[in-house]
Scaffold this active site. Structure first.
Site, PDB file in Angstrom:
ATOM      1  N   ASP A  44      -5.871 -17.641   0.679  1.00 28.33           N
ATOM      2  CA  ASP A  44      -4.852 -18.677   0.466  1.00 28.33           C
ATOM      3  C   ASP A  44      -3.549 -18.380   1.210  1.00 28.33           C
ATOM      4  O   ASP A  44      -2.801 -19.291   1.549  1.00 28.33           O
ATOM      5  CB  ASP A  44      -4.551 -18.825  -1.036  1.00 28.33           C
ATOM      6  CG  ASP A  44      -4.167 -17.495  -1.676  1.00 28.33           C
ATOM      7  OD1 ASP A  44      -5.009 -16.579  -1.662  1.00 28.33           O
ATOM      8  OD2 ASP A  44      -3.034 -17.372  -2.164  1.00 28.33           O
TER       9      ASP A  44
ATOM     10  N   GLN B 236      -7.435   3.155  -3.136  1.00 22.65           N
ATOM     11  CA  GLN B 236      -6.959   3.167  -1.747  1.00 22.65           C
ATOM     12  C   GLN B 236      -7.976   2.435  -0.854  1.00 22.65           C
ATOM     13  O   GLN B 236      -8.720   1.609  -1.348  1.00 22.65           O
ATOM     14  CB  GLN B 236      -6.683   4.577  -1.241  1.00 22.65           C
ATOM     15  CG  GLN B 236      -5.479   5.254  -1.880  1.00 22.65           C
ATOM     16  CD  GLN B 236      -5.761   5.862  -3.234  1.00 22.65           C
ATOM     17  OE1 GLN B 236      -6.701   6.614  -3.401  1.00 22.65           O
ATOM     18  NE2 GLN B 236      -4.943   5.556  -4.219  1.00 22.65           N
TER      19      GLN B 236
ATOM     20  N   GLY C 180      -2.483   1.319  -7.459  1.00 23.79           N
ATOM     21  CA  GLY C 180      -1.919   0.309  -8.365  1.00 23.79           C
ATOM     22  C   GLY C 180      -2.877  -0.865  -8.349  1.00 23.79           C
ATOM     23  O   GLY C 180      -2.869  -1.649  -7.406  1.00 23.79           O
ATOM     24  N   HIS C 181      -3.744  -0.949  -9.337  1.00 16.72           N
ATOM     25  CA  HIS C 181      -4.729  -2.020  -9.365  1.00 16.72           C
ATOM     26  C   HIS C 181      -4.210  -3.156 -10.241  1.00 16.72           C
ATOM     27  O   HIS C 181      -4.018  -3.003 -11.435  1.00 16.72           O
ATOM     28  CB  HIS C 181      -6.079  -1.485  -9.861  1.00 16.72           C
ATOM     29  CG  HIS C 181      -6.728  -0.554  -8.862  1.00 16.72           C
ATOM     30  ND1 HIS C 181      -7.872   0.135  -9.092  1.00 16.72           N
ATOM     31  CD2 HIS C 181      -6.350  -0.226  -7.600  1.00 16.72           C
ATOM     32  CE1 HIS C 181      -8.182   0.861  -8.015  1.00 16.72           C
ATOM     33  NE2 HIS C 181      -7.257   0.652  -7.113  1.00 16.72           N
TER      34      HIS C 181
ATOM     35  N   ASP D 104      -4.756  -1.700  -1.224  1.00 15.15           N
ATOM     36  CA  ASP D 104      -4.116  -2.946  -1.669  1.00 15.15           C
ATOM     37  C   ASP D 104      -4.925  -4.187  -1.296  1.00 15.15           C
ATOM     38  O   ASP D 104      -4.365  -5.255  -1.095  1.00 15.15           O
ATOM     39  CB  ASP D 104      -2.691  -3.074  -1.092  1.00 15.15           C
ATOM     40  CG  ASP D 104      -1.852  -1.849  -1.371  1.00 15.15           C
ATOM     41  OD1 ASP D 104      -1.918  -1.358  -2.510  1.00 15.15           O
ATOM     42  OD2 ASP D 104      -1.171  -1.362  -0.460  1.00 15.15           O
TER      43      ASP D 104
HETATM   44  P1  IMP Z   1      -0.487   9.659  -1.227  1.00 19.51           P
HETATM   45  O1  IMP Z   1      -1.880   9.274  -1.552  1.00 19.51           O
HETATM   46  O2  IMP Z   1       0.497   9.304  -2.307  1.00 19.51           O
HETATM   47  O3  IMP Z   1      -0.363  11.081  -0.781  1.00 19.51           O
HETATM   48  O4  IMP Z   1      -0.025   8.771   0.042  1.00 19.51           O
HETATM   49  C1  IMP Z   1      -0.615   8.932   1.326  1.00 19.51           C
HETATM   50  C2  IMP Z   1      -0.655   7.592   2.067  1.00 19.51           C
HETATM   51  O5  IMP Z   1      -1.561   6.718   1.417  1.00 19.51           O
HETATM   52  C3  IMP Z   1       0.686   6.852   2.115  1.00 19.51           C
HETATM   53  O6  IMP Z   1       0.763   6.126   3.324  1.00 19.51           O
HETATM   54  C4  IMP Z   1       0.584   5.875   0.955  1.00 19.51           C
HETATM   55  O7  IMP Z   1       1.401   4.748   1.127  1.00 19.51           O
HETATM   56  C5  IMP Z   1      -0.886   5.525   1.024  1.00 19.51           C
HETATM   57  N1  IMP Z   1      -1.441   5.127  -0.284  1.00 19.51           N
HETATM   58  C6  IMP Z   1      -1.756   5.936  -1.306  1.00 19.51           C
HETATM   59  N2  IMP Z   1      -2.270   5.222  -2.322  1.00 19.51           N
HETATM   60  C7  IMP Z   1      -2.278   3.950  -1.928  1.00 19.51           C
HETATM   61  C8  IMP Z   1      -2.728   2.745  -2.536  1.00 19.51           C
HETATM   62  O8  IMP Z   1      -3.251   2.714  -3.646  1.00 19.51           O
HETATM   63  N3  IMP Z   1      -2.574   1.608  -1.799  1.00 19.51           N
HETATM   64  C9  IMP Z   1      -2.054   1.622  -0.544  1.00 19.51           C
HETATM   65  N4  IMP Z   1      -1.638   2.725   0.064  1.00 19.51           N
HETATM   66  C10 IMP Z   1      -1.760   3.884  -0.612  1.00 19.51           C
END
Ligand code: IMP
Length: 423
Positions: free
Chosen positions: A333, A224, A40-41, A13
């Protein structure tokens, strides 16, 4: 031509989507190399906001080919929804979006397995996005998975059935109350697979290496963040792929020697969704301010993000593992108006001061040691030149550059494409 990488340096994020979108004009190819619809981009331009999950963030530019690489896991159902959302933009998806035959498919039963596994863990749950990521990568490394290229084979439905049946047995063995109607889920899945099959499937490693030889510019887009990496992240509270630079080699088939720039994206503070250690997490008013002003809610799950100060120890670790050559600071910001800004420069660990990330960063072992900086009052969302940024922010940036020994090349002062300052 070399391949440049763009990676998140924290727990995801960081704002990768926005930066890929900003950089795309300089690249012929944008290629996603790992992760799946857990990502989620978010992109904002012309007063509109878009969230992409699997499709690379270069899709809105006419000049770029977008590739979903072999290291990515694809859920056809979510993919179809993403395509539906893009219909209003009249993009030439057929020629702009190419899918690796070696990318693995997320089946409906992978999602159910994710839910059963998380439920069985109780309080120790990972906080997964429940998109079936872990079970799909388990099938990949367990050599049971179904790949995009398999959809071109006559017996793929038989293979699907065998795997789904096996999954059903596994779901039962968790002994959790997971309610589902597989027939309904499969109907939706097969419909979505038919849509996916309308796209062009490629041998992406061959395509990308040929493109490189032909002098095309390539940007590899990570998902991620480094602290969620399966090997180097805060295991077991991580995702199931290599989110760090090496993941681009295995997730696209590019050689280490072909990598040139490594853009490391980080927020001016830190956030995390899901469970797991987070040494600089705030539980006070400052934390609430960061969450509120930064609108810190997950783009995929809508969950509130945990917020805290910038952790330079963890950031240094990520810079090192990825070989970051340029830093991009996001959401500067959001810090406007804070009286004091803190940065964690070391940890107190077993009674000693340490400046590296130890094996475990659980809060019972670690206490962050902070350096304080003066804040600034000015609203910087309309600033477009580095010279016009407040002195206090420039000092904050210089400190980070000195500590990490890498220049901060971009400062983002808002979600829109235009709110991007190049230094
Ligand atoms: P999973 O990838 O859905 O198995 O989630 C494993 C961990 O990675 C969890 O703590 C999720 O919240 C985190 N996570 C997975 N994808 C994202 C992302 O795109 N942004 C932030 N956290 C992520």
């Amino acid at each position: 031509m070399a391949v440049d990488l763009l990676l998140g340096l924290q727990w995801g994020d960081e704002g990768k989507g926005k930066i890929v979108d900003v950089l795309t004009k300089d690249y012929n190819i944008i290629a996603r190399f790992q992760g799946g619809p857990n990502a989620g981009h978010t992109l904002e331009f012309d007063g509109m906001k878009h969230v992409l999950h699997t499709i690379p963030s270069g899709i809105f530019h006419d000049n770029a080919i977008n590739i979903v690489g072999n290291g990515v896991v694809i859920d056809p159902v979510i993919f179809k929804k993403e395509l539906d959302n893009l219909k209003k933009f009249d993009l030439d998806i057929q020629s702009k979006l190419l899918i690796s035959r070696k990318a693995h498919l997320i089946l409906p039963t992978h999602r159910l397995l994710d839910a059963a596994s998380e439920a069985s863990k109780g309080k120790a749950k990972i906080g997964s996005t429940l998109k079936g990521i872990g079970p799909t990568y388990m099938d990949k490394t367990g050599r049971n998975g179904i790949r995009v290229g398999d959809l071109e084979l006559p017996d793929w439905k038989e293979r699907y059935r065998n795997l789904a049946d096996k999954h059903e047995g596994m779901i039962k063995s968790f002994n959790m109350d997971i309610q589902y109607d597989l027939k309904e889920l499969e109907e939706e899945f097969f419909e979505a697979v038919a849509v996916l099959r309308e796209l062009k499937f490629i041998d992406s490693e061959n395509y990308i290496n040929t493109a490189q030889r032909e002098g095309k510019t390539i940007l590899a887009e990570g998902a991620q963040g480094s602290l969620l990496d399966i090997d180097f992240g805060t295991y077991p509270f991580v995702t199931s792929s290599n989110t760090t630079a090496a993941g681009a080699c295995t997730g696209l088939g590019v050689s280490p020697s072909s990598i040139d720039k490594v853009y490391g994206i980080f927020k001016a503070y830190t956030t995390r969704v899901g469970s797991g250690p987070f040494p600089t997490e705030l539980f006070d008013e400052d934390g609430e301010t960061l969450a509120r002003v930064g609108n810190e809610f997950g783009a995929t799950t809508g969950r509130p993000r945990r917020c805290g100060w910038l952790d330079l120890v963890a950031l240094k670790y990520a810079v090192e593992i990825n070989g970051v050559t340029e830093l991009f600071m996001m959401k500067a910001d959001v810090l406007s108006g804070m009286k004091t800004i803190k940065v964690c420069t070391a940890y107190e660990y077993q009674g000693e001061r340490i400046e590296h990330l130890p094996y475990s960063i659980e809060e019972e072992y670690i206490k962050p040691i902070y350096q304080e900086f003066e804040g600034w009052e000015e609203d910087i969302t309309k600033v477009r030149s580095a010279d016009d940024l407040p002195q206090a922010l420039l000092e904050y940036i210089s400190f980070i550059e000195k500590e990490l020994n890498v220049p901060v090349k971009v400062v983002s002062v808002g979600p829109d494409r235009t709110q991007t300052i190049h230094r």
